[in-house]
Write a protein that holds these residues in place. Structure first.
Motif, mmCIF file in Angstrom:
data_model
loop_
_atom_site.group_PDB
_atom_site.id
_atom_site.type_symbol
_atom_site.label_atom_id
_atom_site.label_comp_id
_atom_site.label_asym_id
_atom_site.label_seq_id
_atom_site.Cartn_x
_atom_site.Cartn_y
_atom_site.Cartn_z
ATOM 1 N N TYR A 226 0.812 -1.223 0.000
ATOM 2 C CA TYR A 226 0.000 0.000 0.000
ATOM 3 C C TYR A 226 0.842 1.269 0.000
ATOM 4 O O TYR A 226 0.299 2.378 -0.042
ATOM 5 C CB TYR A 226 -0.919 0.021 1.222
ATOM 6 C CG TYR A 226 -1.951 -1.080 1.219
ATOM 7 C CD1 TYR A 226 -3.153 -0.940 0.541
ATOM 8 C CD2 TYR A 226 -1.705 -2.282 1.894
ATOM 9 C CE1 TYR A 226 -4.094 -1.956 0.538
ATOM 10 C CE2 TYR A 226 -2.642 -3.306 1.895
ATOM 11 C CZ TYR A 226 -3.829 -3.139 1.224
ATOM 12 O OH TYR A 226 -4.760 -4.151 1.217
ATOM 13 N N LYS A 227 2.159 1.150 0.057
ATOM 14 C CA LYS A 227 3.009 2.327 0.177
ATOM 15 C C LYS A 227 2.995 3.210 -1.068
ATOM 16 O O LYS A 227 3.374 4.377 -1.011
ATOM 17 C CB LYS A 227 4.452 1.920 0.513
ATOM 18 C CG LYS A 227 4.608 1.491 1.960
ATOM 19 C CD LYS A 227 6.058 1.320 2.353
ATOM 20 C CE LYS A 227 6.174 1.003 3.844
ATOM 21 N NZ LYS A 227 7.568 0.847 4.277
ATOM 22 N N SER A 228 2.597 2.673 -2.198
ATOM 23 C CA SER A 228 2.528 3.477 -3.421
ATOM 24 C C SER A 228 1.175 4.151 -3.598
ATOM 25 O O SER A 228 0.958 4.879 -4.558
ATOM 26 C CB SER A 228 2.827 2.587 -4.640
ATOM 27 O OG SER A 228 1.869 1.539 -4.740
ATOM 28 N N SER A 229 0.272 3.930 -2.660
ATOM 29 C CA SER A 229 -1.079 4.494 -2.751
ATOM 30 C C SER A 229 -1.047 6.011 -2.560
ATOM 31 O O SER A 229 -0.539 6.511 -1.547
ATOM 32 C CB SER A 229 -1.987 3.862 -1.699
ATOM 33 O OG SER A 229 -3.208 4.557 -1.610
ATOM 34 N N VAL A 230 -1.599 6.754 -3.522
ATOM 35 C CA VAL A 230 -1.660 8.204 -3.430
ATOM 36 C C VAL A 230 -2.559 8.624 -2.273
ATOM 37 O O VAL A 230 -2.242 9.563 -1.527
ATOM 38 C CB VAL A 230 -2.172 8.813 -4.751
ATOM 39 C CG1 VAL A 230 -2.399 10.315 -4.604
ATOM 40 C CG2 VAL A 230 -1.197 8.528 -5.875
ATOM 41 N N THR A 231 -3.667 7.927 -2.089
ATOM 42 C CA THR A 231 -4.587 8.242 -0.998
ATOM 43 C C THR A 231 -3.903 8.100 0.348
ATOM 44 O O THR A 231 -4.085 8.929 1.253
ATOM 45 C CB THR A 231 -5.821 7.318 -1.048
ATOM 46 O OG1 THR A 231 -6.480 7.474 -2.308
ATOM 47 C CG2 THR A 231 -6.790 7.657 0.077
ATOM 48 N N LEU A 232 -3.109 7.064 0.509
ATOM 49 C CA LEU A 232 -2.412 6.839 1.760
ATOM 50 C C LEU A 232 -1.384 7.942 2.012
ATOM 51 O O LEU A 232 -1.258 8.454 3.126
ATOM 52 C CB LEU A 232 -1.719 5.481 1.739
ATOM 53 C CG LEU A 232 -1.001 5.184 3.056
ATOM 54 C CD1 LEU A 232 -1.650 4.036 3.785
ATOM 55 C CD2 LEU A 232 0.450 4.871 2.781
ATOM 56 N N LYS A 233 -0.649 8.339 0.964
ATOM 57 C CA LYS A 233 0.336 9.406 1.111
ATOM 58 C C LYS A 233 -0.343 10.721 1.475
ATOM 59 O O LYS A 233 0.146 11.487 2.310
ATOM 60 C CB LYS A 233 1.132 9.567 -0.180
ATOM 61 C CG LYS A 233 2.047 8.391 -0.488
ATOM 62 C CD LYS A 233 2.753 8.574 -1.818
ATOM 63 C CE LYS A 233 3.640 7.383 -2.137
ATOM 64 N NZ LYS A 233 4.296 7.511 -3.459
ATOM 65 N N LEU A 234 -1.491 10.993 0.846
ATOM 66 C CA LEU A 234 -2.235 12.213 1.167
ATOM 67 C C LEU A 234 -2.692 12.203 2.623
ATOM 68 O O LEU A 234 -2.614 13.219 3.323
ATOM 69 C CB LEU A 234 -3.442 12.347 0.241
ATOM 70 C CG LEU A 234 -3.153 12.719 -1.220
ATOM 71 C CD1 LEU A 234 -4.413 12.578 -2.056
ATOM 72 C CD2 LEU A 234 -2.621 14.146 -1.311
ATOM 73 N N SER A 235 -3.135 11.058 3.090
ATOM 74 C CA SER A 235 -3.613 10.942 4.469
ATOM 75 C C SER A 235 -2.478 11.138 5.468
ATOM 76 O O SER A 235 -2.632 11.853 6.471
ATOM 77 C CB SER A 235 -4.261 9.572 4.694
ATOM 78 O OG SER A 235 -5.370 9.391 3.830
ATOM 79 N N CYS A 236 -1.346 10.531 5.209
ATOM 80 C CA CYS A 236 -0.193 10.678 6.103
ATOM 81 C C CYS A 236 0.283 12.129 6.123
ATOM 82 O O CYS A 236 0.610 12.685 7.179
ATOM 83 C CB CYS A 236 0.952 9.760 5.652
ATOM 84 S SG CYS A 236 0.623 7.995 5.848
ATOM 85 N N GLY A 237 0.321 12.763 4.949
ATOM 86 C CA GLY A 237 0.745 14.159 4.868
ATOM 87 C C GLY A 237 -0.208 15.084 5.597
ATOM 88 O O GLY A 237 0.217 16.028 6.277
ATOM 89 N N ALA A 238 -1.504 14.834 5.473
ATOM 90 C CA ALA A 238 -2.500 15.661 6.153
ATOM 91 C C ALA A 238 -2.359 15.555 7.669
ATOM 92 O O ALA A 238 -2.407 16.565 8.383
ATOM 93 C CB ALA A 238 -3.902 15.239 5.726
ATOM 94 N N ALA A 239 -2.179 14.346 8.176
ATOM 95 C CA ALA A 239 -2.020 14.148 9.619
ATOM 96 C C ALA A 239 -0.765 14.853 10.125
ATOM 97 O O ALA A 239 -0.780 15.486 11.191
ATOM 98 C CB ALA A 239 -1.949 12.650 9.927
ATOM 99 N N ALA A 240 0.309 14.767 9.367
ATOM 100 C CA ALA A 240 1.558 15.419 9.763
ATOM 101 C C ALA A 240 1.387 16.934 9.828
ATOM 102 O O ALA A 240 1.857 17.596 10.761
ATOM 103 C CB ALA A 240 2.666 15.054 8.774
ATOM 104 N N GLY A 241 0.723 17.503 8.831
ATOM 105 C CA GLY A 241 0.526 18.945 8.789
ATOM 106 C C GLY A 241 -0.363 19.456 9.906
ATOM 107 O O GLY A 241 -0.070 20.472 10.544
ATOM 108 N N LEU A 242 -1.455 18.763 10.162
ATOM 109 C CA LEU A 242 -2.397 19.194 11.193
ATOM 110 C C LEU A 242 -1.757 19.205 12.578
ATOM 111 O O LEU A 242 -1.884 20.172 13.334
ATOM 112 C CB LEU A 242 -3.618 18.261 11.198
ATOM 113 C CG LEU A 242 -4.618 18.447 10.057
ATOM 114 C CD1 LEU A 242 -5.623 17.306 10.045
ATOM 115 C CD2 LEU A 242 -5.329 19.779 10.201
#
Length: 337
Positions: A226-242
């Motif tokens: 799942y590491k290549s999933s764009v949705t997963l990367k977006l979710s991880c990035g959003a959590a980091a930013g918030l």
């Protein structure tokens, strides 16, 4: 049939027929990937960034309106293009900033892994490398951030408050980035171009570190499939930013008010001039209330989600397109990929 010389020329040509990417140093690829990621993310949230700055600085005009009413008022005053006022300076700043930020992160990370093996390869390395790279990028590009804030602060308002402010304390009308540099330099020299850099560094060091710490930490716990999933990367990035923004937001408010205060009438806020980070925090709390330290935070949540998420996702995508080798296989002295 071709002559022997023609055959030799064809072989030689084949040997030098290498992709330009294969000849490019890894650090150059990282800078390109970071710059593209920064430009994409910053342009996507430009209207929200403009309103956030106005909520932080023009408290009498926008402070009580909220996000959506502020967007509506801004459109009435400046038109659609008003949403992007200062975005040129923002993009001009974010491209070198993001390029330096991501590249420096990779370089610092490699240096830590090579010279501090006792720290291991876990999230702590990402925290330290992210903090150091954030500070490096800020120091190299801060004058552009100052220009962006001053341009975004200007509003073509015709209400009584603005007219009174202009009569009491004439404000320079900046026509562009170069105009801002000239005006600020004439006010206080080169030092004025770094007004507010103290709270900026105090905010960016923990924020940048936490951002990479959380993003890389979350990705590390994701199954390989799942590491290549764009949705997963977006979710991880959003959590980091918030998470990172919530902890460091008051310092961002101090920075913005320090950047624009030279063109404001100080009695507007009923407090002394902000001269430092801690003094600024106390001054804003006493004269404007502690809520002002979080003015625009709800808007920041709205913009941080797409901004950080798009930034990390675009960076990872560009790394793949530019054929940047996996981090585990890199060393600080790497040359071409």
């Amino acid at each position: 049939m071709g002559t022997p010389s023609q055959g030799s020329a064809a072989v030689a040509a084949a040997r030098v027929d290498l992709c330009a990417l294969d000849l490019m140093p890894v650090f150059a690829k990282e800078m390109i990937a970071g710059g593209v990621a920064g430009a994409f993310s910053k342009t996507a949230i430009a209207p929200l960034e403009r309103v956030k700055i106005l909520l932080q600085t023009r408290t009498n005009e926008f402070g009580s309106l909220g996000v959506f009413k502020s967007l509506k008022k801004l459109r009435q005053l400046d038109g659609i293009m008003g949403f992007y006022k200062g975005n040129g300076a923002s993009v001009l700043r974010i491209v070198p900033y993001a390029a330096l930020h991501y590249m420096a992160y990779e370089r610092y990370r490699c240096w830590i892994l090579n010279n501090c093996p006792s720290l291991g390869t876990g999230p702590l390395v990402d925290l330290l490398a992210g903090s150091a790279s954030g500070g490096t990028a800020v120091l190299c590009t801060y004058p552009l951030d100052l220009a962006r804030t001053k341009l975004a602060f200007q509003v073509n308002s015709s209400d009584q408050l603005s007219r009174a402010l202009k009569r009491g304390s004439p404000q320079p009308a900046y026509g562009g980035i170069i105009d801002v540099f000239r005006g600020v330099y004439s006010e206080g020299g080169a030092r004025a171009l770094y007004r507010g850099v103290g709270p900026t560094l105090m905010g960016i060091l923990p924020y940048a570190g936490l951002k990479f710490y959380i993003y890389e930490g979350l990705k590390a716990h994701v199954p390989e499939d799942y590491k290549s999933s764009v949705t997963l990367k977006l979710s991880c990035g959003a959590a980091a930013g918030l998470f990172g923004q919530t902890l460091t937001y008051p310092l961002d408010v101090v920075r913005r008010q320090m950047q624009v205060q030279s063109q404001q009438h100080h009695e507007q806020f009923g407090g002394p001039r902000i001269t430092g980070t801690f003094q600024g925090l106390m001054s804003i709390k006493q004269t404007q209330g502690w809520k002002q330290l979080f003015a625009g935070l709800s808007l920041n949540y709205i913009k941080v989600v797409p901004s950080v998420a798009i930034g990390f996702t675009a960076y990872d995508t560009m790394k793949h397109l530019l054929k940047i080798p996996p981090r585990e296989k890199k060393r600080s002295g790497d040359g071409p990929a």
